[in-house]
Design an enzyme around this catalytic site. Sequence first.
Site, PDB file in Angstrom:
ATOM      1  N   ASN A   1     -35.371  -8.910 -27.028  1.00 26.62           N
ATOM      2  CA  ASN A   1     -34.925  -8.683 -28.406  1.00 26.62           C
ATOM      3  C   ASN A   1     -35.287  -7.256 -28.815  1.00 26.62           C
ATOM      4  O   ASN A   1     -36.461  -6.864 -28.737  1.00 26.62           O
ATOM      5  CB  ASN A   1     -35.600  -9.699 -29.330  1.00 26.62           C
ATOM      6  CG  ASN A   1     -35.084  -9.624 -30.750  1.00 26.62           C
ATOM      7  OD1 ASN A   1     -35.012  -8.551 -31.336  1.00 26.62           O
ATOM      8  ND2 ASN A   1     -34.751 -10.758 -31.327  1.00 26.62           N
TER       9      ASN A   1
ATOM     10  N   ASP B   1     -34.680  -5.847 -31.866  1.00 22.64           N
ATOM     11  CA  ASP B   1     -34.666  -5.667 -33.322  1.00 22.64           C
ATOM     12  C   ASP B   1     -35.656  -4.611 -33.796  1.00 22.64           C
ATOM     13  O   ASP B   1     -35.353  -3.801 -34.684  1.00 22.64           O
ATOM     14  CB  ASP B   1     -35.013  -6.981 -34.032  1.00 22.64           C
ATOM     15  CG  ASP B   1     -33.938  -8.041 -33.904  1.00 22.64           C
ATOM     16  OD1 ASP B   1     -32.836  -7.722 -33.416  1.00 22.64           O
ATOM     17  OD2 ASP B   1     -34.215  -9.190 -34.283  1.00 22.64           O
ATOM     18  N   HIS B   2     -36.862  -4.634 -33.225  1.00 16.58           N
ATOM     19  CA  HIS B   2     -37.912  -3.803 -33.806  1.00 16.58           C
ATOM     20  C   HIS B   2     -37.892  -2.358 -33.311  1.00 16.58           C
ATOM     21  O   HIS B   2     -38.630  -1.521 -33.834  1.00 16.58           O
ATOM     22  CB  HIS B   2     -39.261  -4.478 -33.635  1.00 16.58           C
ATOM     23  CG  HIS B   2     -39.328  -5.737 -34.456  1.00 16.58           C
ATOM     24  ND1 HIS B   2     -39.240  -5.714 -35.832  1.00 16.58           N
ATOM     25  CD2 HIS B   2     -39.396  -7.043 -34.097  1.00 16.58           C
ATOM     26  CE1 HIS B   2     -39.286  -6.956 -36.288  1.00 16.58           C
ATOM     27  NE2 HIS B   2     -39.366  -7.772 -35.256  1.00 16.58           N
TER      28      HIS B   2
ATOM     29  N   ARG C   1     -37.800   5.720 -40.898  1.00 18.30           N
ATOM     30  CA  ARG C   1     -37.606   7.120 -41.268  1.00 18.30           C
ATOM     31  C   ARG C   1     -36.150   7.476 -41.512  1.00 18.30           C
ATOM     32  O   ARG C   1     -35.845   8.581 -41.940  1.00 18.30           O
ATOM     33  CB  ARG C   1     -38.154   8.035 -40.148  1.00 18.30           C
ATOM     34  CG  ARG C   1     -39.653   8.039 -39.994  1.00 18.30           C
ATOM     35  CD  ARG C   1     -40.357   8.822 -41.083  1.00 18.30           C
ATOM     36  NE  ARG C   1     -40.015  10.235 -41.051  1.00 18.30           N
ATOM     37  CZ  ARG C   1     -40.710  11.161 -40.382  1.00 18.30           C
ATOM     38  NH1 ARG C   1     -41.758  10.813 -39.652  1.00 18.30           N
ATOM     39  NH2 ARG C   1     -40.363  12.422 -40.436  1.00 18.30           N
TER      40      ARG C   1
ATOM     41  N   HIS D   1     -30.602  -9.462 -33.780  1.00 19.52           N
ATOM     42  CA  HIS D   1     -30.412 -10.278 -34.989  1.00 19.52           C
ATOM     43  C   HIS D   1     -29.866  -9.382 -36.093  1.00 19.52           C
ATOM     44  O   HIS D   1     -30.574  -8.513 -36.594  1.00 19.52           O
ATOM     45  CB  HIS D   1     -31.759 -10.888 -35.396  1.00 19.52           C
ATOM     46  CG  HIS D   1     -31.687 -11.785 -36.591  1.00 19.52           C
ATOM     47  ND1 HIS D   1     -32.800 -12.434 -37.082  1.00 19.52           N
ATOM     48  CD2 HIS D   1     -30.653 -12.159 -37.408  1.00 19.52           C
ATOM     49  CE1 HIS D   1     -32.457 -13.159 -38.137  1.00 19.52           C
ATOM     50  NE2 HIS D   1     -31.157 -12.999 -38.360  1.00 19.52           N
TER      51      HIS D   1
ATOM     52  N   ARG E   1     -29.338  -9.268 -39.562  1.00 17.76           N
ATOM     53  CA  ARG E   1     -29.722  -9.992 -40.773  1.00 17.76           C
ATOM     54  C   ARG E   1     -28.790  -9.626 -41.920  1.00 17.76           C
ATOM     55  O   ARG E   1     -28.190  -8.544 -41.941  1.00 17.76           O
ATOM     56  CB  ARG E   1     -31.175  -9.688 -41.138  1.00 17.76           C
ATOM     57  CG  ARG E   1     -32.175 -10.203 -40.118  1.00 17.76           C
ATOM     58  CD  ARG E   1     -33.599  -9.956 -40.582  1.00 17.76           C
ATOM     59  NE  ARG E   1     -33.936 -10.812 -41.709  1.00 17.76           N
ATOM     60  CZ  ARG E   1     -34.755 -11.861 -41.641  1.00 17.76           C
ATOM     61  NH1 ARG E   1     -35.323 -12.199 -40.493  1.00 17.76           N
ATOM     62  NH2 ARG E   1     -35.018 -12.575 -42.719  1.00 17.76           N
TER      63      ARG E   1
ATOM     64  N   GLU F   1     -28.005 -13.086 -32.701  1.00 19.93           N
ATOM     65  CA  GLU F   1     -28.665 -13.966 -33.657  1.00 19.93           C
ATOM     66  C   GLU F   1     -28.114 -13.720 -35.053  1.00 19.93           C
ATOM     67  O   GLU F   1     -27.933 -12.566 -35.459  1.00 19.93           O
ATOM     68  CB  GLU F   1     -30.172 -13.736 -33.649  1.00 19.93           C
ATOM     69  CG  GLU F   1     -30.868 -14.234 -32.402  1.00 19.93           C
ATOM     70  CD  GLU F   1     -32.372 -14.148 -32.493  1.00 19.93           C
ATOM     71  OE1 GLU F   1     -33.045 -14.821 -31.695  1.00 19.93           O
ATOM     72  OE2 GLU F   1     -32.887 -13.390 -33.358  1.00 19.93           O
TER      73      GLU F   1
ATOM     74  N   THR G   1     -40.303 -12.262 -40.809  1.00 19.90           N
ATOM     75  CA  THR G   1     -39.616 -12.636 -39.580  1.00 19.90           C
ATOM     76  C   THR G   1     -39.167 -14.082 -39.736  1.00 19.90           C
ATOM     77  O   THR G   1     -39.513 -14.738 -40.722  1.00 19.90           O
ATOM     78  CB  THR G   1     -40.542 -12.470 -38.351  1.00 19.90           C
ATOM     79  OG1 THR G   1     -39.809 -12.736 -37.157  1.00 19.90           O
ATOM     80  CG2 THR G   1     -41.752 -13.400 -38.439  1.00 19.90           C
TER      81      THR G   1
ATOM     82  N   HIS H   1     -40.344 -16.873 -29.682  1.00 17.34           N
ATOM     83  CA  HIS H   1     -40.984 -16.502 -30.944  1.00 17.34           C
ATOM     84  C   HIS H   1     -42.490 -16.367 -30.729  1.00 17.34           C
ATOM     85  O   HIS H   1     -43.192 -17.347 -30.527  1.00 17.34           O
ATOM     86  CB  HIS H   1     -40.719 -17.468 -32.096  1.00 17.34           C
ATOM     87  CG  HIS H   1     -41.020 -16.843 -33.436  1.00 17.34           C
ATOM     88  ND1 HIS H   1     -40.112 -16.044 -34.108  1.00 17.34           N
ATOM     89  CD2 HIS H   1     -42.127 -16.853 -34.200  1.00 17.34           C
ATOM     90  CE1 HIS H   1     -40.642 -15.617 -35.242  1.00 17.34           C
ATOM     91  NE2 HIS H   1     -41.878 -16.092 -35.314  1.00 17.34           N
TER      92      HIS H   1
ATOM     93  N   GLY I   1     -39.345 -10.281 -28.063  1.00 16.99           N
ATOM     94  CA  GLY I   1     -39.038  -8.979 -28.631  1.00 16.99           C
ATOM     95  C   GLY I   1     -40.220  -8.238 -29.198  1.00 16.99           C
ATOM     96  O   GLY I   1     -40.644  -7.223 -28.650  1.00 16.99           O
ATOM     97  N   HIS I   2     -40.774  -8.723 -30.308  1.00 16.35           N
ATOM     98  CA  HIS I   2     -41.789  -7.967 -31.047  1.00 16.35           C
ATOM     99  C   HIS I   2     -42.946  -7.542 -30.157  1.00 16.35           C
ATOM    100  O   HIS I   2     -43.373  -6.375 -30.186  1.00 16.35           O
ATOM    101  CB  HIS I   2     -42.302  -8.794 -32.223  1.00 16.35           C
ATOM    102  CG  HIS I   2     -43.307  -8.087 -33.064  1.00 16.35           C
ATOM    103  ND1 HIS I   2     -44.664  -8.182 -32.834  1.00 16.35           N
ATOM    104  CD2 HIS I   2     -43.160  -7.250 -34.117  1.00 16.35           C
ATOM    105  CE1 HIS I   2     -45.305  -7.441 -33.724  1.00 16.35           C
ATOM    106  NE2 HIS I   2     -44.420  -6.867 -34.508  1.00 16.35           N
TER     107      HIS I   2
END
Length: 249
Positions: free
Chosen positions: A12, A14-15, A23, A48, A50, A75, A105, A199, A221-222
């Site tokens: 993942n 996402d982050h 920034r 994801h 969102r 996602e 999250t 997760h 991911g994270h």
Amino acid sequence: MSDQKKLRLGVNIDHVATVRNARGGAYPDPLRAARIAEEAGADGITAHLREDRRHISDADIEGLMDVLSVPLNFEMAATDEMQQIALRHKPHAVCIVPEKREERTTEGGLEVAREENVLAHFIAPLREAGCRVSIFIAAEQRQIEAAHRIGAEVIELHTGAYCDAHAEGDFAQRDAELARLRDMATFAHGLGLEVHAGHGLTYDTVQPIAAFPEVIELNIGHFLIGESIFRGLEPAIAEMRRLMDAARA
């Protein structure tokens, strides 16, 4: 290791987008991260989109569809807007997740049992378009049964409670959560569902989940993006791949 036994790793990204958006501008580029993840052994990329676009953007999804040589797991919340985006891009897989604007999250699994009719109608066009539909749920029998009834092909079990118990040092609770995940993976597999999990997974928590023969894919991911600060993205992913493969051997 045979293809039959190999556990898939979905990374993942996402982050990476979270850091970029802190920034503004274009750096770091989630698409570059996705390509590195592929090279490091990822079997798929998860992103994801969102409703509030807090990390992944519409342009990121378009770019991922163009550049990836591995499947995209898209996602999304069960909204009309997201359904139309998915139908336009037709990613390999669509994972339906619960979403609240105030959460940091995804906090829990989707309440499929409470929204069966709505979700059954929602996923039907996605399946007709050729997307594999996954439902992100808590490891509960009633949710698994509901996911099966609405026509989902895949479930992704929420591993957050297990990971949280481990992080807090509550090993009795950790073991109870692990047993529940194992039992529900077996139950879902018995219904003919493909079982994924994810997760909060880390190097310390991944192997007991990876050892479940019914689990076909882990989405992480994270932790990997955080660990990449210290060791680089490719080595961070390669180590996760190694741990998963060792647990499955």
